[in-house]
Design a protein around this motif. Structure first.
Motif, PDB file in Angstrom:
ATOM      1  N   ASP A 135      -1.514  -6.736  13.180  1.00 46.28           N
ATOM      2  CA  ASP A 135      -1.861  -7.570  14.031  1.00 46.28           C
ATOM      3  C   ASP A 135      -2.887  -7.136  14.903  1.00 46.28           C
ATOM      4  O   ASP A 135      -3.167  -7.523  16.273  1.00 46.28           O
ATOM      5  CB  ASP A 135      -0.516  -8.163  14.876  1.00 46.28           C
ATOM      6  N   ASP A 136      -3.568  -6.287  14.382  1.00 52.47           N
ATOM      7  CA  ASP A 136      -4.864  -5.449  14.945  1.00 52.47           C
ATOM      8  C   ASP A 136      -5.894  -5.714  14.263  1.00 52.47           C
ATOM      9  O   ASP A 136      -6.073  -6.011  13.211  1.00 52.47           O
ATOM     10  CB  ASP A 136      -4.375  -4.079  15.115  1.00 52.47           C
ATOM     11  N   ILE A 137      -7.103  -5.418  14.952  1.00 55.45           N
ATOM     12  CA  ILE A 137      -8.406  -5.418  14.289  1.00 55.45           C
ATOM     13  C   ILE A 137      -8.940  -4.096  13.894  1.00 55.45           C
ATOM     14  O   ILE A 137      -8.439  -3.084  14.477  1.00 55.45           O
ATOM     15  CB  ILE A 137      -9.517  -6.220  15.296  1.00 55.45           C
ATOM     16  N   TYR A 181      -8.812  -8.168  10.222  1.00 58.88           N
ATOM     17  CA  TYR A 181      -7.626  -8.297  10.950  1.00 58.88           C
ATOM     18  C   TYR A 181      -6.306  -7.889  10.083  1.00 58.88           C
ATOM     19  O   TYR A 181      -6.214  -8.361   8.988  1.00 58.88           O
ATOM     20  CB  TYR A 181      -7.641  -9.740  11.539  1.00 58.88           C
ATOM     21  N   VAL A 182      -5.602  -6.841  10.477  1.00 53.17           N
ATOM     22  CA  VAL A 182      -4.427  -6.440   9.567  1.00 53.17           C
ATOM     23  C   VAL A 182      -3.397  -7.435   9.778  1.00 53.17           C
ATOM     24  O   VAL A 182      -2.676  -7.586  10.760  1.00 53.17           O
ATOM     25  CB  VAL A 182      -4.067  -5.207  10.100  1.00 53.17           C
ATOM     26  N   THR A 183      -2.924  -8.037   8.561  1.00 55.87           N
ATOM     27  CA  THR A 183      -2.010  -9.203   8.626  1.00 55.87           C
ATOM     28  C   THR A 183      -0.668  -8.588   8.188  1.00 55.87           C
ATOM     29  O   THR A 183       0.314  -9.186   8.501  1.00 55.87           O
ATOM     30  CB  THR A 183      -2.446 -10.369   7.649  1.00 55.87           C
ATOM     31  N   LYS A 184      -0.870  -7.564   7.244  1.00 52.95           N
ATOM     32  CA  LYS A 184       0.851  -7.219   6.614  1.00 52.95           C
ATOM     33  C   LYS A 184       0.475  -5.466   6.334  1.00 52.95           C
ATOM     34  O   LYS A 184      -0.404  -5.297   5.666  1.00 52.95           O
ATOM     35  CB  LYS A 184       0.818  -8.104   5.444  1.00 52.95           C
ATOM     36  N   VAL A 185       1.417  -5.036   6.472  1.00 50.73           N
ATOM     37  CA  VAL A 185       1.515  -3.535   5.867  1.00 50.73           C
ATOM     38  C   VAL A 185       2.885  -3.380   5.351  1.00 50.73           C
ATOM     39  O   VAL A 185       3.863  -3.560   6.196  1.00 50.73           O
ATOM     40  CB  VAL A 185       1.451  -2.516   7.135  1.00 50.73           C
ATOM     41  N   GLU A 186       2.944  -3.073   4.120  1.00 53.28           N
ATOM     42  CA  GLU A 186       4.120  -3.067   3.319  1.00 53.28           C
ATOM     43  C   GLU A 186       4.338  -1.666   2.854  1.00 53.28           C
ATOM     44  O   GLU A 186       3.268  -1.003   2.385  1.00 53.28           O
ATOM     45  CB  GLU A 186       4.599  -4.044   2.465  1.00 53.28           C
ATOM     46  N   ASN A 187       5.514  -1.100   2.658  1.00 51.63           N
ATOM     47  CA  ASN A 187       5.845   0.179   1.963  1.00 51.63           C
ATOM     48  C   ASN A 187       6.384  -0.029   0.452  1.00 51.63           C
ATOM     49  O   ASN A 187       7.397  -0.634   0.591  1.00 51.63           O
ATOM     50  CB  ASN A 187       6.618   1.035   2.654  1.00 51.63           C
ATOM     51  N   PRO A 192       1.536   2.681   0.388  1.00 46.92           N
ATOM     52  CA  PRO A 192       1.622   1.713   1.474  1.00 46.92           C
ATOM     53  C   PRO A 192       0.575   0.431   0.790  1.00 46.92           C
ATOM     54  O   PRO A 192      -0.514   0.888   0.177  1.00 46.92           O
ATOM     55  CB  PRO A 192       0.916   2.371   2.724  1.00 46.92           C
ATOM     56  N   ASN A 193       0.731  -0.727   0.956  1.00 43.73           N
ATOM     57  CA  ASN A 193      -0.233  -1.958   0.901  1.00 43.73           C
ATOM     58  C   ASN A 193      -0.429  -2.407   2.181  1.00 43.73           C
ATOM     59  O   ASN A 193       0.375  -2.826   2.996  1.00 43.73           O
ATOM     60  CB  ASN A 193       0.613  -3.059  -0.311  1.00 43.73           C
ATOM     61  N   ILE A 194      -1.740  -2.572   2.351  1.00 44.13           N
ATOM     62  CA  ILE A 194      -2.609  -2.942   3.429  1.00 44.13           C
ATOM     63  C   ILE A 194      -3.211  -4.445   3.178  1.00 44.13           C
ATOM     64  O   ILE A 194      -4.199  -4.187   2.248  1.00 44.13           O
ATOM     65  CB  ILE A 194      -3.150  -2.198   4.405  1.00 44.13           C
ATOM     66  N   PHE A 195      -2.764  -5.499   3.738  1.00 44.35           N
ATOM     67  CA  PHE A 195      -3.571  -6.741   3.578  1.00 44.35           C
ATOM     68  C   PHE A 195      -4.248  -7.232   4.675  1.00 44.35           C
ATOM     69  O   PHE A 195      -3.827  -7.052   5.829  1.00 44.35           O
ATOM     70  CB  PHE A 195      -2.655  -7.856   3.289  1.00 44.35           C
ATOM     71  N   VAL A 196      -5.370  -7.721   4.748  1.00 47.82           N
ATOM     72  CA  VAL A 196      -6.253  -7.865   5.988  1.00 47.82           C
ATOM     73  C   VAL A 196      -6.880  -9.053   5.705  1.00 47.82           C
ATOM     74  O   VAL A 196      -6.824  -9.679   4.728  1.00 47.82           O
ATOM     75  CB  VAL A 196      -7.513  -6.844   5.900  1.00 47.82           C
ATOM     76  N   SER A 197      -7.487  -9.686   6.808  1.00 42.40           N
ATOM     77  CA  SER A 197      -8.205 -11.113   6.657  1.00 42.40           C
ATOM     78  C   SER A 197      -9.491 -11.176   7.445  1.00 42.40           C
ATOM     79  O   SER A 197      -9.460 -10.314   8.555  1.00 42.40           O
ATOM     80  CB  SER A 197      -7.031 -11.899   7.155  1.00 42.40           C
TER      81      SER A 197
END
Length: 382
Positions: A135-137, A181-187, A192-197
């Protein structure tokens, strides 16, 4: 080899940030497994890694019993007394059983353990670092693309920008620098998988926080954001200090603050409106840039009927209903827009009713800026 092993462990702790104790613990477990496998031993063993002496040793652990049934696991009391007369039945004796060629076995085990632990530790460090950025940029560089994702390098990891989260009007090229914009960070087991928008409303909110000091310090609060990425957005703001103009703070002198955000979003038009707890005022503001004659509120259904001048009906509704749709998303109220003529025909408006000119302005990167700023109060930028 032992000395080199400990030097390598210390190096990894300094360079990779991996706790030395964790590495040693993992290495001891691997050496125990390697010992049992290579020497066909079912004996309980303990590996001792002595960093100060630069040595490693293997100790077989045997329980002292009166009658030995399993020589690999047990030791008679007489045999134990040859080691120390203080031993009693039930005690555990440790006997060193370090093989001569154990250094070779240790080297192989150490390589596997260190490689695995380094990989796991790096993944953990990256996950812990980026989970706090949800939830950050963030700033990134486009590295590559495939049919599903654009891969954005965030420094220590590549984030995935799905096609559905891309602004339709934007063109993305390798090596382009973009804000995401970071929408999701999963382990995951693979790291790690990071999804952005680029389309998330949170991106717009964070951009205003970065650009407007009054929002960053809490003087002005962003109450709501409604966005159709790449085309138009609405953002409502509220000032806790009555002497602060929330809209003017977001616009900036000569529109510089909002213009910076518009440029970042490649020309996306932005309506900045003042939030109000009064739905009449709030809905009127949200329908900017159209003027509103009257707002009829249905609290039970959280719905409003908004009456606008005949000549502003199309402006209030917007192209393909966009202005009304965004206003409804922004306020959380259902909005039904009617012209003055239609309202009079339905008895919602009489000839005596006058106009309530509750104006808010539309800020974008077009020529409308000059006209908008001419209409604004001169005190706005003081």
């Amino acid at each position: 080899m032992n000395k080199e092993l400990f030097e390598a462990i210390n190096f990894l702790e300094k360079e990779k940030g991996i706790n030395k104790d964790i590495l040693i613990e993992a290495l001891e477990a691997a050496l125990i497994s390697a010992y049992k496998k290579n020497f066909k031993s079912a004996t309980n063993v303990r590996v001792d890694l002595n960093e100060e002496a630069g040595k490693m040793a293997v100790f077989a652990q045997k329980e002292i019993v009166e009658e030995v049934d399993d020589p690999q696991q047990q030791l008679s009391l007489d045999e134990a007394h040859q080691i120390s007369p203080t031993y009693e039945v039930g005690d555990v004796v440790e006997i060193e059983v370090t093989p001569r060629d154990f250094g070779r076995i240790a080297a192989q085990a150490a390589k596997q353990v260190v490689t695995q632990r380094v990989r796991e530790a790096e993944r953990g460090i990256i996950y812990n670092e980026y989970i706090d950025r949800e939830d950050d940029i963030m700033n990134g560089t486009i590295q590559r693309m495939d049919g599903r994702f654009i891969y954005v390098n965030l420094g220590k990891i590549e984030a995935k920008l799905p096609e559905s989260e891309c602004i339709p009007s934007e063109t993305y090229n390798i090596h382009d620098r973009i804000k995401v914009y970071v929408t999701k960070v999963e382990n995951t087991s693979k790291g790690p998988n990071i999804f952005v928008s680029r389309t998330h409303p949170g991106l717009l909110k964070r951009l205003f926080e970065m650009e407007v000091p009054e929002i960053y310090d809490g003087t002005v609060e962003v109450k709501s954001v409604a966005r159709e990425a790449g085309d138009r957005s609405k953002i409502s703001v509220f000032a806790r200090d009555e002497e602060v103009d929330p809209v003017g703070s977001c616009v900036g002198q000569k529109g510089q603050r909002v213009q910076t955000i518009v440029d970042e979003l490649k020309g996306e038009k932005i309506d900045i409106v003042e939030w109000s707890e009064d739905p009449v005022v709030y809905v009127s503001n949200a329908l900017s840039p159209s003027k509103v004659v009257r707002v009829i509120v249905d609290d039970e259904n959280k719905a409003t009927t908004v009456i606008v001048p005949d000549y502003q009906l199309s402006l209030a509704i917007g192209k393909r209903g966009q202005n009304a749709r965004l206003a409804a998303k922004l306020t959380g109220w259902k909005i039904d827009i009617k012209s003055e003529s239609e309202a009079k025909d339905e008895g919602l408006l009489t000839e005596e009713d006058g106009e309530e000119n509750i104006d808010t302005l539309d800020y974008d990167d077009s020529a409308d800026y000059e006209e908008s700023f001419e209409e604004m109060d001169e005190d706005l930028f003081k």
